[in-house]
Design an enzyme around this catalytic site. Structure first.
Site, PDB file in Angstrom:
ATOM      1  N   ARG A  28      11.913  23.638  23.427  1.00 22.97           N
ATOM      2  CA  ARG A  28      13.136  22.856  23.221  1.00 22.97           C
ATOM      3  C   ARG A  28      14.396  23.494  23.803  1.00 22.97           C
ATOM      4  O   ARG A  28      15.447  22.863  23.851  1.00 22.97           O
ATOM      5  CB  ARG A  28      13.329  22.579  21.720  1.00 22.97           C
ATOM      6  CG  ARG A  28      12.465  21.426  21.250  1.00 22.97           C
ATOM      7  CD  ARG A  28      12.764  21.068  19.825  1.00 22.97           C
ATOM      8  NE  ARG A  28      12.124  21.972  18.885  1.00 22.97           N
ATOM      9  CZ  ARG A  28      12.588  22.234  17.669  1.00 22.97           C
ATOM     10  NH1 ARG A  28      13.703  21.668  17.254  1.00 22.97           N
ATOM     11  NH2 ARG A  28      11.947  23.054  16.872  1.00 22.97           N
ATOM     12  N   ARG A 330      38.566  44.690  33.157  1.00 19.55           N
ATOM     13  CA  ARG A 330      37.170  44.573  33.589  1.00 19.55           C
ATOM     14  C   ARG A 330      36.442  45.906  33.416  1.00 19.55           C
ATOM     15  O   ARG A 330      37.059  46.916  33.096  1.00 19.55           O
ATOM     16  CB  ARG A 330      37.132  44.076  35.027  1.00 19.55           C
ATOM     17  CG  ARG A 330      37.589  42.608  35.140  1.00 19.55           C
ATOM     18  CD  ARG A 330      37.738  42.188  36.582  1.00 19.55           C
ATOM     19  NE  ARG A 330      36.531  42.461  37.341  1.00 19.55           N
ATOM     20  CZ  ARG A 330      36.496  42.593  38.669  1.00 19.55           C
ATOM     21  NH1 ARG A 330      37.616  42.487  39.369  1.00 19.55           N
ATOM     22  NH2 ARG A 330      35.369  42.849  39.284  1.00 19.55           N
ATOM     23  N   TYR A 363      46.916  43.718  40.681  1.00 21.98           N
ATOM     24  CA  TYR A 363      45.484  44.006  40.680  1.00 21.98           C
ATOM     25  C   TYR A 363      45.305  45.503  40.918  1.00 21.98           C
ATOM     26  O   TYR A 363      45.700  46.024  41.968  1.00 21.98           O
ATOM     27  CB  TYR A 363      44.728  43.221  41.767  1.00 21.98           C
ATOM     28  CG  TYR A 363      43.316  43.731  41.867  1.00 21.98           C
ATOM     29  CD1 TYR A 363      42.449  43.607  40.781  1.00 21.98           C
ATOM     30  CD2 TYR A 363      42.853  44.388  43.001  1.00 21.98           C
ATOM     31  CE1 TYR A 363      41.157  44.126  40.823  1.00 21.98           C
ATOM     32  CE2 TYR A 363      41.562  44.904  43.057  1.00 21.98           C
ATOM     33  CZ  TYR A 363      40.720  44.759  41.963  1.00 21.98           C
ATOM     34  OH  TYR A 363      39.453  45.277  41.994  1.00 21.98           O
ATOM     35  N   ASN A 383      41.275  47.606  47.581  1.00 19.91           N
ATOM     36  CA  ASN A 383      40.201  48.570  47.340  1.00 19.91           C
ATOM     37  C   ASN A 383      38.939  48.272  48.127  1.00 19.91           C
ATOM     38  O   ASN A 383      38.018  49.073  48.137  1.00 19.91           O
ATOM     39  CB  ASN A 383      39.867  48.624  45.849  1.00 19.91           C
ATOM     40  CG  ASN A 383      39.404  47.282  45.320  1.00 19.91           C
ATOM     41  OD1 ASN A 383      39.863  46.239  45.789  1.00 19.91           O
ATOM     42  ND2 ASN A 383      38.495  47.291  44.379  1.00 19.91           N
ATOM     43  N   SER A 402      57.822  46.725  43.605  1.00 17.47           N
ATOM     44  CA  SER A 402      57.152  45.427  43.528  1.00 17.47           C
ATOM     45  C   SER A 402      56.570  44.999  44.858  1.00 17.47           C
ATOM     46  O   SER A 402      57.078  45.368  45.920  1.00 17.47           O
ATOM     47  CB  SER A 402      58.145  44.364  43.068  1.00 17.47           C
ATOM     48  OG  SER A 402      58.534  44.641  41.748  1.00 17.47           O
ATOM     49  N   ARG A 437      57.520  49.115  55.381  1.00 15.41           N
ATOM     50  CA  ARG A 437      57.871  47.718  55.679  1.00 15.41           C
ATOM     51  C   ARG A 437      58.860  47.740  56.838  1.00 15.41           C
ATOM     52  O   ARG A 437      59.440  48.783  57.150  1.00 15.41           O
ATOM     53  CB  ARG A 437      58.506  47.057  54.456  1.00 15.41           C
ATOM     54  CG  ARG A 437      59.809  47.695  54.068  1.00 15.41           C
ATOM     55  CD  ARG A 437      60.436  47.090  52.817  1.00 15.41           C
ATOM     56  NE  ARG A 437      61.751  47.632  52.595  1.00 15.41           N
ATOM     57  CZ  ARG A 437      62.216  48.012  51.422  1.00 15.41           C
ATOM     58  NH1 ARG A 437      61.469  47.926  50.335  1.00 15.41           N
ATOM     59  NH2 ARG A 437      63.435  48.472  51.318  1.00 15.41           N
TER      60      ARG A 437
END
Ligand code: UD1
Ligand code: MG
Length: 482
Positions: A28, A330, A363, A383, A402, A437
């Protein structure tokens, strides 16, 4: 250790052996996965049964396998290396199933518990009560329960002294016997010295033509052995035969886990919306907001705050840390004391040092973040190059501006600063400024001139469009018929 030794104080646990029945087909469930391997709170049902058996430090443990025996045996080898997995083929009934464990239990004369692989919620306290009843002299102890709907269950027939006289299966019961509410859960604890002798005397003369384990009670009684009942609640003997019952088992597990967390000193603002795994460890004075889900392998120390809508799996969070709202930890995430992981931050296989912060939109994977470091909004550890994972190491007190991309493998020294918007591909030494940058230039008045020319271009385009529609309207209408 002598299994016959009297432990009057109950201090030393009695020698325990286990036979877990898991040969049944589970039709079942409508699944390619064997029924007993369907998970509850992230652990196969069979794993729950083995874990509860382990609370009694079993000297022997056998899982009787049948349908999809190879898959089930492989799972058993992982859940409890060294456990026996005798094969029952064909499946001729519960007594026949237990008989397959004869070799695995050879020479064992302690208490033999018989459990079902599809009954995952059985509690350690219940096994303890059954062992206590054995210690008091009952040769067979049966876990009974009052079923809300007894249809299909074996009924426990008691004598005037309250002891168990026999078990009658639903299909073989008389009308009077069917009126008995006390049902057989299937869980038993039997004197190991006599178990197999009694099993040998069971026949299959019954409605189903099966060897019923339940017949052991009547046979033991004819030998003058006493049989006892320990009462459990219906929830803990819930047997899973369908996905609906699987969900019921999950819900019951979650209810227990939530209550347990609260009893141990955690605050759950909305308990019904918090989901634990089978092994979640929660400390004291932990606050868990609404809609938080734990996957397997999470350890939360004291005084941690987990705000609403977080998902945690395979991670450790140390005392005083604050997680969320909307954070994802995680496997391999280690968040040290007083660190903060804020909204829309994902952390994987990364260590955050004491007091380190990633408060928004980041992240951080395969990384180590030194104590007190600050990870700005939009920081990404790059990564993965499509083939290999690489590490990012950020020193103590570093400040990552940032919207920085840290292309691993890369190192940022202690107290270094990474300018906002940088793409960092090379090591930034301690106390340095890393700026990756394009340099900004400023051209006085050029902004205004650009606006002017854009406004002119827009006006010209509008004028052209208007002229075009006017020309179209002026043409004779017949021409537009196709
Ligand atoms: C059994 C009990 C019944 C009890 C009920 C509780 C017997 C004869 N009856 O009935 O008194 O109220 O459980 O749920 O014991 N299994 C094997 N090999 C077999 C047969 C069964 O491994 O040959 C396993 C099944 O996978 C299952 C368990 O034993 O995990 C119970 O078998 P099931 O067929 O469900 O027994 P019931 O008829 O429900
Ligand atoms: Mg059944």
């Amino acid at each position: 250790m002598s299994t016959e030794s009297q432990t009057a104080t109950g201090a030393a646990p009695r020698a325990a052996g286990f036979v877990v029945l898991g040969a049944g087909k589970g039709t079942r469930m409508k699944s390619d996965l064997p029924k007993v391997l369907h998970p509850v709170a992230g652990l196969p049902m069979l794993g729950h049964v083995i874990r509860v058996a382990e609370t009694r430090q079993p000297e022997r443990l056998a899982v009787v396998v049948g349908h999809q025996s190879e898959t089930v045996s492989a799972a058993v080898a992982k859940l409890r290396p060294g456990a026996a997995t005798p094969l029952q083929e064909p499946q001729l009934g519960t007594a026949h199933a237990v008989q397959q464990a004869r070799e695995a239990l050879d020479g064992f004369h302690g208490d033999v518990f018989i459990l079902y692989g599809d009954t995952p919620l059985i509690r350690a306290e219940t096994l303890e009560a059954m062992a206590a009843a054995r210690a008091e002299g009952a040769a067979v102890v049966v876990l009974g329960f009052e079923a809300a709907d007894p249809t299909g269950y074996g009924r426990l027939i008691t004598g005037i002294d309250g002891s168990l006289e026999r078990i009658v299966e639903h299909k073989d019961a008389t009308t009077d016997e069917l009126a008995v509410k006390l049902c057989n859960s299937g869980v038993m604890c039997v004197d190991g010295a006599r178990l197999f002798g009694w099993l040998d005397r069971i026949d299959n003369n019954n409605a189903k033509g099966e060897y019923y384990l339940t017949d052991i009670v009547g046979i033991a009684r004819t030998d003058g052995a006493r049989c006892a009942i320990v009462a459990g609640d219906e929830e803990e003997v819930l047997g899973v035969n369908s996905r609906i019952e699987l969900a019921e088992a999950e819900a019951a597990f979650q209810r227990r886990a939530r209550e347990n967390a609260m009893r141990e000193g955690a605050t759950l603002t909305a308990p019904d919306t918090v989901f634990f795994a089978h092994d979640t460890k929660i400390g004291r004075d932990v606050e868990i907001g609404p809609n938080v889900a734990f996957g397997p392998g999470v350890e939360i120390d004291d005084k941690v705050e987990i705000r609403a809508y977080c998902h945690l799996e395979g991670c450790r969070v140390a005392s005083g840390a604050q997680i969320g709202p909307f954070a994802r930890l995680r496997p391999g995430a280690v968040i040290s004391a007083k660190a903060r992981i804020g909204n829309f931050v994902e952390v994987k296989n990364a260590i955050f040092g004491e007091g380190a912060k990633a408060n928004h939109l980041a992240y951080i994977g395969d990384a180590s973040i030194g104590a007190g470091a600050n990870i700005g909004a939009g920081t990404i550890t790059c990564n993965y190059d499509g083939y290999l994972k690489h590490r990012t190491a950020i020193g103590e007190g570093a400040f990552i501006g940032s919207n920085s991309s840290l292309v691993a493998p890369v190192e940022i020294g202690a107290n270094a600063i990474v300018a906002a918007g940088s793409t960092i591909t090379e090591r930034v030494e301690g106390d340095a400024l890393g700026l990756g940058r394009a340099r900004q230039t400023v051209r006085p008045g050029l902004g205004a001139r650009i606006r002017e020319s854009l406004a002119e271009a827009k006006a010209a385009r509008k004028a052209a469009e208007k002229a075009e529609t006017e020309a179209a309207q002026a043409e004779p209408s017949s021409k537009s018929d196709g």
